[in-house]
Design an enzyme around this catalytic site. Structure first.
Site, PDB file in Angstrom:
ATOM      1  N   ARG A  96      82.468  70.231  99.439  1.00 29.31           N
ATOM      2  CA  ARG A  96      82.631  70.959 100.454  1.00 29.31           C
ATOM      3  C   ARG A  96      81.485  70.838 101.779  1.00 29.31           C
ATOM      4  O   ARG A  96      80.546  70.273 101.489  1.00 29.31           O
ATOM      5  CB  ARG A  96      82.059  72.207  99.705  1.00 29.31           C
ATOM      6  CG  ARG A  96      82.190  73.474 100.712  1.00 29.31           C
ATOM      7  CD  ARG A  96      83.653  74.112 100.800  1.00 29.31           C
ATOM      8  NE  ARG A  96      83.497  75.193 101.639  1.00 29.31           N
ATOM      9  CZ  ARG A  96      83.845  76.511 100.959  1.00 29.31           C
ATOM     10  NH1 ARG A  96      83.576  76.523  99.688  1.00 29.31           N
ATOM     11  NH2 ARG A  96      84.141  77.616 101.829  1.00 29.31           N
ATOM     12  N   LYS A 130      94.200  72.113  97.223  1.00 25.00           N
ATOM     13  CA  LYS A 130      92.952  72.229  96.935  1.00 25.00           C
ATOM     14  C   LYS A 130      92.313  70.620  96.705  1.00 25.00           C
ATOM     15  O   LYS A 130      92.788  69.909  95.816  1.00 25.00           O
ATOM     16  CB  LYS A 130      92.529  72.972  95.700  1.00 25.00           C
ATOM     17  CG  LYS A 130      91.064  73.113  95.320  1.00 25.00           C
ATOM     18  CD  LYS A 130      90.952  74.010  93.953  1.00 25.00           C
ATOM     19  CE  LYS A 130      89.398  74.526  93.924  1.00 25.00           C
ATOM     20  NZ  LYS A 130      88.400  73.272  93.867  1.00 25.00           N
ATOM     21  N   PHE A 159      89.582  73.290 106.575  1.00 19.32           N
ATOM     22  CA  PHE A 159      90.600  74.466 106.041  1.00 19.32           C
ATOM     23  C   PHE A 159      90.309  75.688 106.817  1.00 19.32           C
ATOM     24  O   PHE A 159      91.004  77.010 106.590  1.00 19.32           O
ATOM     25  CB  PHE A 159      90.565  74.685 104.457  1.00 19.32           C
ATOM     26  CG  PHE A 159      89.358  74.706 103.830  1.00 19.32           C
ATOM     27  CD1 PHE A 159      88.799  75.806 103.824  1.00 19.32           C
ATOM     28  CD2 PHE A 159      89.033  73.402 102.923  1.00 19.32           C
ATOM     29  CE1 PHE A 159      87.684  75.686 102.939  1.00 19.32           C
ATOM     30  CE2 PHE A 159      88.101  73.544 102.274  1.00 19.32           C
ATOM     31  CZ  PHE A 159      87.072  74.799 102.281  1.00 19.32           C
ATOM     32  N   ARG A 165      77.697  72.601 100.317  1.00 16.92           N
ATOM     33  CA  ARG A 165      78.144  73.885  99.703  1.00 16.92           C
ATOM     34  C   ARG A 165      76.362  74.648  99.609  1.00 16.92           C
ATOM     35  O   ARG A 165      76.519  75.979  99.906  1.00 16.92           O
ATOM     36  CB  ARG A 165      78.487  73.701  98.317  1.00 16.92           C
ATOM     37  CG  ARG A 165      78.761  74.833  97.497  1.00 16.92           C
ATOM     38  CD  ARG A 165      79.169  74.140  96.060  1.00 16.92           C
ATOM     39  NE  ARG A 165      78.778  75.190  95.205  1.00 16.92           N
ATOM     40  CZ  ARG A 165      79.582  76.208  94.579  1.00 16.92           C
ATOM     41  NH1 ARG A 165      80.911  76.101  95.059  1.00 16.92           N
ATOM     42  NH2 ARG A 165      79.239  76.987  93.962  1.00 16.92           N
TER      43      ARG A 165
HETATM   44  N1  LIG Z   1      92.036  74.349 101.017  1.00 16.55           N
HETATM   45  C1  LIG Z   1      90.911  74.672 100.331  1.00 16.55           C
HETATM   46  N2  LIG Z   1      90.224  75.977 100.791  1.00 16.55           N
HETATM   47  C2  LIG Z   1      88.814  76.218 100.124  1.00 16.55           C
HETATM   48  N3  LIG Z   1      88.201  75.453  99.285  1.00 16.55           N
HETATM   49  C3  LIG Z   1      88.748  74.286  98.781  1.00 16.55           C
HETATM   50  C4  LIG Z   1      90.132  73.835  99.454  1.00 16.55           C
HETATM   51  N4  LIG Z   1      90.132  72.514  99.242  1.00 16.55           N
HETATM   52  C5  LIG Z   1      89.124  72.242  98.197  1.00 16.55           C
HETATM   53  N5  LIG Z   1      88.105  73.166  98.232  1.00 16.55           N
HETATM   54  C6  LIG Z   1      87.005  73.260  97.525  1.00 16.55           C
HETATM   55  O1  LIG Z   1      87.259  74.253  96.283  1.00 16.55           O
HETATM   56  C7  LIG Z   1      85.995  75.287  96.223  1.00 16.55           C
HETATM   57  C8  LIG Z   1      86.614  76.443  96.063  1.00 16.55           C
HETATM   58  O2  LIG Z   1      86.208  76.870  94.747  1.00 16.55           O
HETATM   59  P1  LIG Z   1      85.024  77.586  94.300  1.00 16.55           P
HETATM   60  O3  LIG Z   1      84.927  78.628  95.316  1.00 16.55           O
HETATM   61  O4  LIG Z   1      85.411  78.273  92.840  1.00 16.55           O
HETATM   62  O5  LIG Z   1      83.885  76.464  94.428  1.00 16.55           O
HETATM   63  P2  LIG Z   1      83.514  75.644  93.168  1.00 16.55           P
HETATM   64  O6  LIG Z   1      82.739  76.646  92.046  1.00 16.55           O
HETATM   65  O7  LIG Z   1      82.844  74.399  93.539  1.00 16.55           O
HETATM   66  O8  LIG Z   1      84.698  75.312  92.304  1.00 16.55           O
HETATM   67  P3  LIG Z   1      85.464  74.074  92.011  1.00 16.55           P
HETATM   68  O9  LIG Z   1      84.550  73.682  90.898  1.00 16.55           O
HETATM   69  O10 LIG Z   1      86.893  74.585  91.523  1.00 16.55           O
HETATM   70  O11 LIG Z   1      85.584  73.020  93.035  1.00 16.55           O
HETATM   71  C9  LIG Z   1      85.362  75.004  97.517  1.00 16.55           C
HETATM   72  O12 LIG Z   1      83.851  75.181  97.380  1.00 16.55           O
HETATM   73  C10 LIG Z   1      85.768  73.703  98.053  1.00 16.55           C
HETATM   74  O13 LIG Z   1      84.627  73.042  97.839  1.00 16.55           O
END
Ligand SMILES: Nc1ncnc2c1ncn2[C@@H]1O[C@H](COP(=O)(O)OP(=O)(O)OP(=O)(O)O)[C@@H](O)[C@H]1O
Length: 505
Positions: free
Chosen positions: A219, A214, A296, A234
């Protein structure tokens, strides 16, 4: 339809906690909409104008205009007024815009003025209501809600899905993935540790899952159609011009039409990731650091739609399209111990954690489902800043101690306070937040500056304790700032229910 009708429904929706009642209220309103009003009404219910830019800010709509006694504005007139303002540019446009605002606000009642102000500044609380609106659309158009939801995720817009829904189920089904049109990204749920995530995805202990690094960057969704490349965040904002390195990588890949999902990351010379704060400011200012994309997932390659293909097929397509340096590190395993070791290595290499993925699941656009499970060693919450205190001593002259709120539908303000923190802030952050929070100021009480609840902040903490000091009955222990999250709106912040679910014992 009169704006007053929509405003009244919005108020009723905000005042009830029952989802069923919300859907019924919205369905009642949508049932009275004329076809040419549909897009405007659905857009307003989602908390957004149809015009992305109107040239108006908080100041432009804060001057008091005497309210009208009786409602007379129609939703179409409001839309036309904002469309006209969006077209103003060049010399004299400021004065013209002021005049247009005064006209519009002068025709609005007090309740409508408050609503107009909120929508212009992006502060309408029902912004979180997209899912409920989709349900109401499905009910009134008499189509399955799953079809509306899918179309909204694929079109990146509830308005487009609503338009198709009223044309019928076929029009709805015809909305598919289009290269060049952003799709809502798939989101992850979370587990406390790798063992728990493995237990969920591979209950028999023999099913293989993907364990991805991760990465803590930004994103990105990358669309390429021939020479045209589009990079969105995102929240589907276009950041193509800020990431030339990502565009170059996309153009170098051996296919001409594709959609990739990944993370853009700034790496130091020795290959360690830079802090998210630095990645984010790089996109804002385009300075020195090189940004590299790490992909990914893949949703489309040269005529082949992969959204509904199982994870292992999408990963095979990804590996064939993207060379290794631009792929996220990944382990396929059914062994919880191996997954755990990979996670430990990943964190030791400076990354944020791992995401475990179900290899049989499709790409669930826009959903936070069980197919992707993130595991991070440090627990964090995304909270909203409600107020800030002026600092003292070394922090004299800076806004320092921030008051933190979680989303709470049952509170009249929409937020409930969980604690305060002045820890984890660098000097740069202090300077930035002083300016930022002064621009969000609503009023002052002694050394406390109250702000509009618009800034999301990621907070790390050591635990939660029951507390009578704050209205939620909970307080954060040793809360500290990890970073400000400009990629999340307050509607995407964590809720008090999520916070309560973290309390043990
Ligand atoms: N290998 C991966 N696969 C999926 N998501 C990934 C990966 N590496 C990093 N990410 C990031 O992690 C996020 C997935 O967690 P989530 O869907 O909960 O988003 P979030 O609320 O922005 O989470 P966080 O604050 O933990 O980044 C994705 O939006 C992406 O930006």
């Amino acid at each position: 339809m009169l704006l007053a009708e929509l405003v009244a429904t919005s108020e009723e929706v905000a005042a009830t906690r029952s989802r069923k009642a919300k859907v019924a209220l919205l369905a009642g309103l949508l049932g009275r909409v004329e076809p040419d009003e549909l897009e405007v009404v659905v857009s307003y219910l989602g908390g957004a104008l149809r015009q992305r830019r109107t040239g108006l800010g908080w100041r432009g709509v804060s001057a008091p205009a005497p309210p009208a006694a009786e409602p007379s504005l129609s939703v179409l007139e409001v839309d036309e007024a904002f469309a006209a303002m969006a077209l103003l540019s060049g010399s004299g446009s400021q004065g013209a815009r002021r005049g247009a605002v005064a006209d519009l606000f002068g025709r609005a009642t007090a309740a409508e003025q408050a609503w107009l102000r909120a929508i212009v500044t992006g502060n309408l609380r029902q912004g979180a209501l997209d899912a409920v609106t989709q349900e109401a659309v499905a009910q009134v158009a008499d189509v399955p809600v799953t079809a509306v939801r899918r179309a909204a995720m694929l079109a990146g817009s509830t308005v487009d899905a609503a338009r198709a829904a009223f044309e019928g189920e076929d029009a709805l089904a015809a909305i598919g993935l289009e290269v060049g049109r952003p799709v809502m990204p798939m989101l992850a749920s979370s587990a406390p540790d790798v063992a728990a995530a493995m237990a969920g995805l591979s209950p028999d202990g023999t099913t293989e899952v993907a364990v991805d690094a991760k990465l803590d960057g930004i994103r990105i969704q990358v669309h390429r159609d021939g020479d045209d490349v589009l990079v969105v965040t995102r929240s589907l904002d276009d950041i193509t011009s800020r990431l030339p390195e990502v565009v170059a990588v996309a153009r170098s890949l051996p296919a001409s039409r594709f959609v990739l999902d990944g993370e853009a990351l700034a790496l130091t010379d020795d290959g360690r990731p830079m802090a998210f704060q630095d990645t984010a400011s790089r996109t804002a200012q385009a300075e020195g650091v090189a940004i590299t994309p790490h992909f990914f997932d893949v949703l489309h390659v040269d005529g082949r739609d992969l959204l509904d293909a199982p994870g292992h097929e999408r990963l095979a397509a990804l590996d064939a399209l993207v060379p290794e340096p631009h792929r996220v590190r990944r382990l396929l395993t059914s062994d919880a111990a191996a997954a755990d070791a990979f996670a430990a290595e990943t964190v030791a290499a400076g990354h944020e954690g791992v995401v475990l993925k179900d290899l049989s699941a499709p790409y669930a656009a826009g959903r936070r489902g069980a197919a992707w499970v993130k595991v991070k060693p440090v627990h964090t919450l995304d909270l909203v800043v409600l107020a800030v205190e002026w600092g003292s001593g070394r922090r004299q002259g800076w806004l320092s101690n921030i008051h933190l709120g979680a989303r709470d539908e049952s509170s009249p303000t929409g937020f409930v306070m969980l604690g305060k923190t002045f820890k984890g802030m660098t000097d740069e952050m202090l300077a930035w937040q002083t300016e930022r929070f002064l621009s969000l100021e609503t009023h002052r009480e002694g050394h406390v500056v109250h702000v509009r609840p618009e800034q999301v902040v990621e907070i790390a903490f050591d635990g939660l304790q029951r507390s009578t000091r704050y209205p939620g009955g909970l307080a954060l222990r040793f809360a500290r700032v990890v970073r400000y999250r400009d990629d999340k709106t307050p509607a995407e912040a964590d809720t008090i229910e999520t916070v309560r679910s973290l309390v043990t014992g």
